[in-house]
Scaffold this active site. Structure first.
Site, short mmCIF file in Angstrom:
data_model
loop_
_atom_site.label_atom_id
_atom_site.label_comp_id
_atom_site.label_asym_id
_atom_site.label_seq_id
_atom_site.Cartn_x
_atom_site.Cartn_y
_atom_site.Cartn_z
N SER A 28 59.80 33.05 12.37
CA SER A 28 60.44 33.47 13.63
C SER A 28 59.48 34.18 14.57
CB SER A 28 61.61 34.41 13.33
OG SER A 28 62.61 33.76 12.59
N HIS A 59 62.02 29.05 16.38
CA HIS A 59 61.52 28.01 15.47
C HIS A 59 61.45 26.70 16.25
CE1 HIS A 59 61.76 30.25 11.59
NE2 HIS A 59 62.61 30.96 12.29
N HIS A 81 66.47 26.99 7.61
CA HIS A 81 66.88 27.92 6.57
C HIS A 81 68.14 27.41 5.88
CE1 HIS A 81 64.75 30.17 9.72
NE2 HIS A 81 64.35 30.99 8.77
N TYR A 83 70.71 29.14 5.32
CA TYR A 83 71.91 29.66 5.99
C TYR A 83 72.34 28.81 7.18
CZ TYR A 83 68.78 31.88 9.47
OH TYR A 83 67.83 32.11 10.44
N GLU A 84 71.48 27.91 7.63
CA GLU A 84 71.86 26.99 8.71
C GLU A 84 72.67 25.82 8.18
OE1 GLU A 84 68.49 26.17 11.56
OE2 GLU A 84 67.40 27.35 10.06
N ALA A 111 59.03 36.56 9.47
CA ALA A 111 59.39 37.85 10.06
C ALA A 111 60.28 38.57 9.05
CB ALA A 111 60.14 37.64 11.37
N MET A 209 64.78 36.17 5.03
CA MET A 209 65.72 35.09 4.70
C MET A 209 65.01 33.76 4.47
SD MET A 209 68.61 36.04 7.58
CE MET A 209 69.16 37.75 7.77
N SER A 210 63.76 33.80 4.05
CA SER A 210 63.01 32.55 3.89
C SER A 210 61.92 32.72 2.84
CB SER A 210 62.39 32.15 5.24
OG SER A 210 61.37 33.08 5.61
N ASN A 233 60.97 45.17 12.01
CA ASN A 233 61.92 46.29 12.11
C ASN A 233 61.92 47.05 10.79
OD1 ASN A 233 63.54 43.57 11.50
ND2 ASN A 233 64.52 45.25 10.38
N HIS A 245 68.58 39.50 16.24
CA HIS A 245 67.54 38.46 16.19
C HIS A 245 66.63 38.56 17.41
CE1 HIS A 245 65.62 34.87 14.74
NE2 HIS A 245 65.84 34.23 15.87
#
Length: 271
Positions: A28, A59, A81, A83-84, A111, A209-210, A233, A245
């Site tokens: 990201s 992306h 991902h 989650y998509e 990220a 998340m990746s 963050n 995001h």
């Protein structure tokens, strides 16, 4: 022919004489890495059989072939991902395509949120190991013996020699580089403060998340892996700033400049 071989054939056909030795996956907001590639040939994922299309901002969904630090590379600009709604078998395709191209080393970037107060936004963290807390292993299902064994070992998943090369490049470039354990959740929701406290107990230093799925696929098919997180963050409960995001992308832009410098310097040693 399988999707990875078909996609590799497209890349090879359009490479214009380039022979990529290093693969890089950028996460990201980290497109500055692809921007550093010279003599670039850009191929949309739509042209690569079997490649899942990212749907998340930051992306781009394209392969960039060219030269980085004097080395022929292919940069996969963006990932899809789980989650998509991406199928696990589709997640395997981009990494296996790199293997089918003859690449032996892959750099996986992402990220991530930091669980260490002293490693704040804009910093880079070299991944020493990971915890897969997503609940999914993308190798589940029938094993494809063409790519690797049924039970691939994951000790030393993040190659020690490659990590040493990145540390040396960071010292040469004056880039601050932390090192730690990356923990992956499924997403897409950000974590709760209680989850972050639990992840610290598990030994995690950053959360995202990746990456762990790509690392698993890469090790299964014999690729050497180095992973780098761009810290965007402090994790939930560690800061008063609300997570979003959009904030992730803004902080990733800052870290991407250092990441690009680092990879330009390290590319020769990594390849």
């Amino acid at each position: 022919m399988s999707a990875p071989h078909d996609a590799a054939a497209v890349l090879r056909e359009r490479a214009g004489g380039l022979a990529p030795r290093l693969g890089i996956v950028v996460g990201s907001g980290l497109g500055a890495v692809a921007d550093a590639v010279t003599d670039a040939v850009v191929i949309p994922y739509a042209d690569l059989p079997g490649f899942p299309r990212p749907t998340v901002a930051g992306h781009a969904g394209e392969a960039v072939l060219g030269r980085l630090g004097g080395v022929d590379v292919v940069v996969l600009r963006g990932r899809a991902h789980l989650y998509e709604g991406t199928a696990p078998e589709a997640v395997r395709v981009p990494v296996r395509t790199l293997r089918a191209l003859g690449i032996e080393t892959v750099v996986l970037t992402n990220a991530a949120g930091s669980l260490r107060p002293e490693v704040g936004p804009g910093r880079l963290m070299l991944i020493a190991d990971h915890v897969n807390h997503s609940g999914i292993n993308v190798l589940a299902g029938p094993n494809d013996d063409e790519w690797g064994p049924r039970f691939p070992p994951m000790g030393g998943a993040y190659d020690a020699d490659l990590r040493a090369a990145v540390r040396a490049a960071a010292a040469d470039e004056g880039v601050e580089l932390a090192e730690g354990v990356y923990l992956a959740v499924l997403g897409p929701s950000f974590e709760t403060p209680a989850e972050i406290r639990a992840f610290r107990v598990l030994g995690a230093d950053a959360v995202g998340m990746s990456t762990v799925h790509e690392t698993t696929v890469a090790r299964h098919c014999g690729l050497r892996v180095v992973g780098i997180s761009a810290i965007t963050n402090l994790a939930e409960g560690m800061d008063d700033e609300p997570l979003s995001h959009e904030g992730t992308l803004a902080s990733a832009d800052d870290a991407a400049v250092d990441l690009a410098r680092l990879l330009v310097r390290a590319a020769g040693d990594l390849a």
